[in-house]
Design an enzyme around this catalytic site. Structure first.
Site, short mmCIF file in Angstrom:
data_model
loop_
_atom_site.label_atom_id
_atom_site.label_comp_id
_atom_site.label_asym_id
_atom_site.label_seq_id
_atom_site.Cartn_x
_atom_site.Cartn_y
_atom_site.Cartn_z
N GLU A 1 -49.69 7.73 109.84
CA GLU A 1 -50.34 7.75 111.16
C GLU A 1 -50.19 6.41 111.88
O GLU A 1 -49.98 6.37 113.09
CB GLU A 1 -51.82 8.10 111.00
CG GLU A 1 -52.08 9.52 110.52
CD GLU A 1 -51.48 10.58 111.42
OE1 GLU A 1 -51.43 10.36 112.66
OE2 GLU A 1 -51.06 11.63 110.90
N GLU B 1 -50.73 13.00 122.90
CA GLU B 1 -50.24 11.69 122.49
C GLU B 1 -49.19 11.13 123.44
O GLU B 1 -48.93 9.92 123.45
CB GLU B 1 -49.68 11.76 121.07
CG GLU B 1 -50.75 12.01 120.01
CD GLU B 1 -50.19 12.02 118.60
OE1 GLU B 1 -48.95 11.91 118.47
OE2 GLU B 1 -50.98 12.13 117.66
N GLU C 1 -48.28 6.55 115.42
CA GLU C 1 -49.06 6.33 116.63
C GLU C 1 -48.87 4.94 117.23
O GLU C 1 -49.08 4.75 118.43
CB GLU C 1 -50.54 6.59 116.36
CG GLU C 1 -50.82 8.04 115.99
CD GLU C 1 -52.30 8.37 115.96
OE1 GLU C 1 -53.13 7.44 115.90
OE2 GLU C 1 -52.62 9.57 115.99
N GLU D 1 -65.41 18.42 107.38
CA GLU D 1 -64.41 17.37 107.49
C GLU D 1 -64.85 16.09 106.77
O GLU D 1 -65.96 15.60 106.98
CB GLU D 1 -64.13 17.02 108.96
CG GLU D 1 -63.07 15.93 109.10
CD GLU D 1 -62.80 15.51 110.53
OE1 GLU D 1 -61.81 14.81 110.76
OE2 GLU D 1 -63.60 15.89 111.41
N PRO E 1 -71.59 16.79 109.01
CA PRO E 1 -71.85 17.64 107.84
C PRO E 1 -72.76 18.83 108.11
O PRO E 1 -72.83 19.74 107.27
CB PRO E 1 -72.48 16.67 106.84
CG PRO E 1 -73.04 15.56 107.67
CD PRO E 1 -72.10 15.42 108.83
N GLY E 2 -73.43 18.86 109.25
CA GLY E 2 -74.25 20.03 109.56
C GLY E 2 -73.44 21.20 110.08
O GLY E 2 -73.94 22.34 110.11
N LEU F 1 -54.73 14.13 110.51
CA LEU F 1 -55.09 15.09 109.48
C LEU F 1 -54.31 14.85 108.19
O LEU F 1 -53.20 14.32 108.20
CB LEU F 1 -54.80 16.51 109.95
CG LEU F 1 -55.53 17.02 111.19
CD1 LEU F 1 -55.02 18.41 111.55
CD2 LEU F 1 -57.02 17.04 110.97
N ARG G 1 -59.36 13.62 124.95
CA ARG G 1 -59.94 14.56 124.00
C ARG G 1 -60.60 15.69 124.79
O ARG G 1 -61.65 15.51 125.40
CB ARG G 1 -60.96 13.85 123.10
CG ARG G 1 -60.33 12.82 122.17
CD ARG G 1 -59.30 13.44 121.24
NE ARG G 1 -58.82 12.52 120.21
CZ ARG G 1 -57.88 12.83 119.34
NH1 ARG G 1 -57.31 14.03 119.35
NH2 ARG G 1 -57.49 11.95 118.43
N ALA H 1 -55.45 7.69 113.61
CA ALA H 1 -56.05 8.67 112.70
C ALA H 1 -55.24 9.95 112.74
O ALA H 1 -54.47 10.20 113.67
CB ALA H 1 -57.49 8.95 113.10
#
Length: 208
Positions: A97, A148, A101, A124, A119-120, A82, A68, A80
């Site tokens: 997914e 991937e 995956e 998402e 959330p700040g 989108l 990442r 996971a």
């Protein structure tokens, strides 16, 4: 007092989208505060995601190790991805997914939990499923690309993952929430009492 999140929407006097990416964008809103002042709030606009705690008959969870770039780490994660299109059925997205995956399918699906990741600063919403009755998927494997292509796949005992979470060794949001939610569900009413896979999801409404 009922401890439950509730819809609310403060007045927005102006909005801009200074950046639009392939899947997400950045929005700037001018928001009226309760005292009447107007402040600027910048946040990422996100289509939403799904994730899967795939639990096998030996109480092992299917996990993936993936690079990442924003955090400069290889993280152990659960499958996971989108929501590809607005209104997409989250169960079908989760099944996709898991297939792409890990080349795995599951006979039994439940909603484990729904979360807002940050959330700040981002809207998402993620629906995390529990999948059981695992078996190898039919057909050819999905051809991985980019990050991937370097992905590792393993099955790790649920208890070992929980220890890793609490020790600070595992950091992926969906893995942390998913693993601890399974343990919490077991300690409560049991996994069979979880919501059905097609339960409503107000954060990302969909058609069955």
């Amino acid at each position: 007092m009922t401890i439950k999140d509730a819809p609310a929407e403060w007045r927005v006097t102006a909005t801009q989208t200074p950046f639009k990416g392939n899947k997400t964008s950045v929005r700037t809103d001018e928001v009226v505060m309760p005292d009447g002042s107007v402040v600027r709030r910048d946040y990422q606009v996100h289509p939403g995601s799904v994730a899967v705690v795939a639990l096998d008959d030996d109480d092992r969870v299917l996990v993936l190790r993936q690079y990442r770039h924003p955090v400069r780490q290889k993280l152990w994660e659960i499958p996971a991805g989108l929501l590809d299109v607005p209104g997409e059925n989250p169960l079908r997205a989760a099944q996709r997914e898991l297939y792409e995956e890990a080349h795995v399918k599951a006979e039994e699906w439940r909603v484990l939990t729904d979360v807002y990741t940050t959330p700040g600063g981002c809207d998402e919403a993620v629906r995390i499923f529990l999948a059981r009755g695992l078996s190898e998927a039919e057909g050819e494997r999905y051809e991985a690309a980019e990050e991937e292509a370097d992905m590792e796949v393993a099955r790790v005992p649920l208890a070992e993952l929980a220890r890793g979470v609490l020790a600070g060794d595992l950091h992926n949001n969906c893995l942390v929430v998913g693993v601890l939610s399974v343990l919490s569900a077991r300690a409560g009413d049991g996994l069979d009492a979880l919501r059905p896979a097609e339960a409503p999801w107000p954060a990302r409404p969909f058609e069955a």
